[in-house]
Write a protein that holds these residues in place. Structure first.
Motif, PDB file in Angstrom:
ATOM      1  N   ILE A  42       0.813  -1.218   0.000  1.00  0.00           N
ATOM      2  CA  ILE A  42       0.000   0.000   0.000  1.00  0.00           C
ATOM      3  C   ILE A  42       0.845   1.265   0.000  1.00  0.00           C
ATOM      4  N   THR A  43       2.166   1.134  -0.056  1.00  0.00           N
ATOM      5  CA  THR A  43       3.019   2.323   0.007  1.00  0.00           C
ATOM      6  C   THR A  43       3.962   2.406  -1.192  1.00  0.00           C
ATOM      7  N   MET A  44       4.425   3.613  -1.464  1.00  0.00           N
ATOM      8  CA  MET A  44       5.503   3.880  -2.421  1.00  0.00           C
ATOM      9  C   MET A  44       5.220   3.351  -3.830  1.00  0.00           C
ATOM     10  N   GLN A  45       3.950   3.256  -4.196  1.00  0.00           N
ATOM     11  CA  GLN A  45       3.581   2.733  -5.514  1.00  0.00           C
ATOM     12  C   GLN A  45       4.298   1.416  -5.806  1.00  0.00           C
ATOM     13  N   GLU A  46       4.376   0.584  -4.782  1.00  0.00           N
ATOM     14  CA  GLU A  46       5.049  -0.704  -4.937  1.00  0.00           C
ATOM     15  C   GLU A  46       4.188  -1.625  -5.781  1.00  0.00           C
ATOM     16  N   ASN A  47       4.746  -2.111  -6.886  1.00  0.00           N
ATOM     17  CA  ASN A  47       4.001  -2.947  -7.818  1.00  0.00           C
ATOM     18  C   ASN A  47       4.346  -4.423  -7.713  1.00  0.00           C
ATOM     19  N   ARG A  48       5.398  -4.759  -6.981  1.00  0.00           N
ATOM     20  CA  ARG A  48       5.836  -6.150  -6.893  1.00  0.00           C
ATOM     21  C   ARG A  48       5.010  -6.919  -5.856  1.00  0.00           C
ATOM     22  N   VAL A  49       5.104  -8.227  -5.918  1.00  0.00           N
ATOM     23  CA  VAL A  49       4.509  -9.096  -4.909  1.00  0.00           C
ATOM     24  C   VAL A  49       5.589 -10.081  -4.468  1.00  0.00           C
ATOM     25  N   ALA A  50       5.579 -10.448  -3.186  1.00  0.00           N
ATOM     26  CA  ALA A  50       6.692 -11.226  -2.628  1.00  0.00           C
ATOM     27  C   ALA A  50       6.759 -12.659  -3.143  1.00  0.00           C
ATOM     28  N   LEU A  51       5.608 -13.283  -3.357  1.00  0.00           N
ATOM     29  CA  LEU A  51       5.576 -14.664  -3.864  1.00  0.00           C
ATOM     30  C   LEU A  51       4.616 -14.741  -5.037  1.00  0.00           C
ATOM     31  N   VAL A  52       5.066 -15.295  -6.142  1.00  0.00           N
ATOM     32  CA  VAL A  52       4.213 -15.440  -7.320  1.00  0.00           C
ATOM     33  C   VAL A  52       3.475 -16.778  -7.225  1.00  0.00           C
ATOM     34  N   PRO A  53       2.392 -16.956  -8.001  1.00  0.00           N
ATOM     35  CA  PRO A  53       1.590 -18.189  -7.878  1.00  0.00           C
ATOM     36  C   PRO A  53       2.368 -19.492  -8.000  1.00  0.00           C
ATOM     37  N   SER A  54       3.357 -19.557  -8.887  1.00  0.00           N
ATOM     38  CA  SER A  54       4.111 -20.808  -9.039  1.00  0.00           C
ATOM     39  C   SER A  54       4.852 -21.168  -7.756  1.00  0.00           C
ATOM     40  N   VAL A 338       9.496  -2.844 -13.452  1.00  0.00           N
ATOM     41  CA  VAL A 338       9.293  -4.100 -14.181  1.00  0.00           C
ATOM     42  C   VAL A 338       8.814  -5.131 -13.155  1.00  0.00           C
ATOM     43  N   ALA A 339       7.589  -4.906 -12.679  1.00  0.00           N
ATOM     44  CA  ALA A 339       7.088  -5.596 -11.490  1.00  0.00           C
ATOM     45  C   ALA A 339       7.019  -7.110 -11.646  1.00  0.00           C
ATOM     46  N   ARG A 340       6.590  -7.577 -12.792  1.00  0.00           N
ATOM     47  CA  ARG A 340       6.420  -9.039 -12.945  1.00  0.00           C
ATOM     48  C   ARG A 340       7.769  -9.745 -12.908  1.00  0.00           C
ATOM     49  N   THR A 341       8.733  -9.234 -13.663  1.00  0.00           N
ATOM     50  CA  THR A 341      10.071  -9.831 -13.656  1.00  0.00           C
ATOM     51  C   THR A 341      10.674  -9.778 -12.255  1.00  0.00           C
ATOM     52  N   ALA A 342      10.524  -8.635 -11.591  1.00  0.00           N
ATOM     53  CA  ALA A 342      11.086  -8.466 -10.248  1.00  0.00           C
ATOM     54  C   ALA A 342      10.424  -9.406  -9.243  1.00  0.00           C
ATOM     55  N   SER A 343       9.117  -9.589  -9.371  1.00  0.00           N
ATOM     56  CA  SER A 343       8.393 -10.471  -8.451  1.00  0.00           C
ATOM     57  C   SER A 343       8.858 -11.914  -8.586  1.00  0.00           C
ATOM     58  N   VAL A 344       9.021 -12.369  -9.817  1.00  0.00           N
ATOM     59  CA  VAL A 344       9.502 -13.738 -10.048  1.00  0.00           C
ATOM     60  C   VAL A 344      10.908 -13.894  -9.480  1.00  0.00           C
ATOM     61  N   ALA A 345      11.752 -12.877  -9.663  1.00  0.00           N
ATOM     62  CA  ALA A 345      13.136 -12.943  -9.184  1.00  0.00           C
ATOM     63  C   ALA A 345      13.196 -13.051  -7.661  1.00  0.00           C
ATOM     64  N   VAL A 346      12.422 -12.211  -6.949  1.00  0.00           N
ATOM     65  CA  VAL A 346      12.395 -12.252  -5.478  1.00  0.00           C
ATOM     66  C   VAL A 346      11.828 -13.580  -4.997  1.00  0.00           C
ATOM     67  N   SER A 347      10.758 -14.007  -5.633  1.00  0.00           N
ATOM     68  CA  SER A 347      10.097 -15.249  -5.256  1.00  0.00           C
ATOM     69  C   SER A 347      11.020 -16.454  -5.399  1.00  0.00           C
ATOM     70  N   ASN A 348      11.833 -16.449  -6.452  1.00  0.00           N
ATOM     71  CA  ASN A 348      12.774 -17.556  -6.680  1.00  0.00           C
ATOM     72  C   ASN A 348      13.802 -17.673  -5.563  1.00  0.00           C
ATOM     73  N   ILE A 349      14.142 -16.551  -4.934  1.00  0.00           N
ATOM     74  CA  ILE A 349      15.137 -16.567  -3.857  1.00  0.00           C
ATOM     75  C   ILE A 349      14.495 -16.922  -2.519  1.00  0.00           C
ATOM     76  N   LEU A 350      13.289 -16.394  -2.267  1.00  0.00           N
ATOM     77  CA  LEU A 350      12.645 -16.617  -0.970  1.00  0.00           C
ATOM     78  C   LEU A 350      12.082 -18.028  -0.823  1.00  0.00           C
ATOM     79  N   THR A 351      11.603 -18.608  -1.913  1.00  0.00           N
ATOM     80  CA  THR A 351      10.943 -19.922  -1.814  1.00  0.00           C
ATOM     81  C   THR A 351      11.863 -21.012  -1.258  1.00  0.00           C
ATOM     82  N   PRO A 352      13.105 -21.170  -1.747  1.00  0.00           N
ATOM     83  CA  PRO A 352      13.981 -22.188  -1.142  1.00  0.00           C
ATOM     84  C   PRO A 352      14.260 -21.940   0.338  1.00  0.00           C
ATOM     85  N   ILE A 353      14.344 -20.673   0.733  1.00  0.00           N
ATOM     86  CA  ILE A 353      14.564 -20.355   2.152  1.00  0.00           C
ATOM     87  C   ILE A 353      13.384 -20.827   2.982  1.00  0.00           C
ATOM     88  N   LEU A 354      12.169 -20.584   2.488  1.00  0.00           N
ATOM     89  CA  LEU A 354      10.962 -20.992   3.217  1.00  0.00           C
ATOM     90  C   LEU A 354      10.844 -22.519   3.264  1.00  0.00           C
TER      91      LEU A 354
END
Length: 408
Positions: A42-54, A338-354
């Motif tokens: 809800i802040t800073m016009q953030e367009n990314r999401v932390a985890l993508v559906p895949s 480039v929200a979609r590309t960035a979201s996939v990139a973050v998600s790829n790193i966080l998922t193995p950690i989780l």
């Protein structure tokens, strides 16, 4: 046959020994299942999401529960239906999401969002030093939240994976943004970043020789610009030249040489990263005053305070401001363009950690055994654990290793 004597069965081989005894079998401890919440930014016009559906599908396939706030993936072109199809719960209020044990965000939580948190909750989000204050840290301490800064999490190779992947995108985006801002229609002087026949190409100065600098350099050279790179780490300068595969103008950050190059620069990119605190200011206000009218500054380091003395945090609504006739672009979440590309990139790193946290029992147990993840923690159950933040905001900090040892 009946005359034959029966062979006596030794006591240690009685028939009972051959009967399966389920209660005697070793039962492996079932790993704890994570309850993960993904709020809508809800802040800073953030367009990314932390985890993508895949990634959500992978986590749910391993038995974890994921709750996603309605509309969380909209700006990254992911619908609520995409998430519900993976098995995620869709929440229609932030209060529902913040009941989860692990909250993952790609923008720092607001103080209102911190109010929704509960003790021992895990928060994984960026820290972004320019927009936080002592009250922000104290709110997290009062809630006894275990907060991890994404940009300070390390991997097995002792590098910062989130920073690296975001830096790759930021480097490319920064140079393309600079090219746009120099255009007449964007309020610039109408200079083309790349050179054409008979017209000298634009001059670009890059501060830092890390990943942002590497990808910014590749983009600038690809467009035909002249590039000057400054960094005090000579090894990084050599590495960058090897990665780019051609000789470059490089220099240590000597104020005299730096000022001489900035005077003629069309674009200056701030691409320095601090491992634990604020980035150093290497360009003074006087140096900015001496730059060409209409020159462009892109301070990618703004999320850690910025390396230009004149930098101030901006947003996508108002991404630029003019100071001393120099255009400044200081949006901290530049990769969000480039929200979609960035979201996939973050998600790829966080998922193995989780997934690893789920297999070890919890993120807390993973912290105990994982130095790289532990490096990202800045508040732990009411205590500030980052010494830089302690000094900056005059709050007592405590060594995290001591706290974890006493809590496990």
């Amino acid at each position: 046959m009946s005359d034959k004597k029966k062979i006596p069965i030794p006591k240690e081989f009685t028939e009972q020994q051959f009967v399966p005894q389920a209660e005697m079998l070793q039962v492996s401890n079932k790993p704890n299942k994570l309850y993960i919440g993904i709020p809508k930014e809800i802040t800073m016009q953030e367009n990314r999401v932390a985890l993508v559906p895949s990634s959500v599908a992978t986590l749910i396939g391993h038995g974890h529960r994921v709750i996603v706030e309605a509309g969380a993936g909209k700006e990254s072109s992911y619908s609520d239906h995409d998430y519900s199809e993976t098995g995620a719960d869709i929440a229609y209020s932030a209060e529902q999401v913040y009941k989860a044990d692990v909250i993952i965000k790609v923008a720092p939580p607001t103080q209102a969002e911190i109010e929704l948190m509960h003790p021992n909750q895990i928060l994984i989000s960026p820290l972004q030093l320019p927009i936080i204050n002592a009250d922000y840290i104290n709110k997290l301490r009062q809630k006894r939240v275990i907060a991890l800064a994404m940009e300070y999490i390390k991997d097995e190779s002792d590098t910062f994976p989130i920073v690296r992947i975001m830096s790759e995108m930021a480097g490319i985006s920064a140079m393309l943004t600079a090219a746009e801002l120099m255009a007449t229609t964007s309020g610039g002087k109408g200079v083309l970043l790349g050179g054409i026949s008979g017209v000298p190409s634009a001059k670009v100065v890059i501060l830092g020789a890390g990943i942002v600098a590497e990808y910014a350099t590749r983009t600038a050279l690809g467009l035909g610009a002249e590039v000057r790179i400054f960094d005090n780490n000579i090894y990084k300068l050599k590495r960058l030249q090897n990665q780019v595969g051609r000789p470059l103008y490089t220099s240590a950050i000597n104020p005299h040489y730096l000022e001489a190059e900035l005077i003629y620069a069309d674009v200056a990119i701030g691409a320095m990263h601090s491992k634990s605190g604020r980035t150093p200011i290497v360009v003074s206000e006087e140096m900015v005053m001496n730059m060409k009218p209409g020159a462009v500054i892109i301070d990618v380091s703004i999320d850690q305070g910025g390396c230009f003395a004149t930098s101030e945090v901006t947003t996508f609504d108002h991404p630029t401001f003019n100071k001393h006739e120099v255009i400044h672009y200081c949006v901290p979440n530049i990769a969000s363009r480039v929200a979609r590309t960035a979201s996939v990139a973050v998600s790829n790193i966080l998922t193995p950690i989780l997934l690893k946290a789920g297999s070890t029992g919890s993120i807390e147990h993973l912290l105990f055994n994982n130095h790289g993840l532990r490096h990202g923690v800045y508040t732990y159950k009411g205590c500030l654990t980052n010494s830089y933040l302690g000094e900056r905001f005059s709050i007592k900090s405590t060594d995290l290793d001591l706290l974890i040892t006493s809590n496990l």
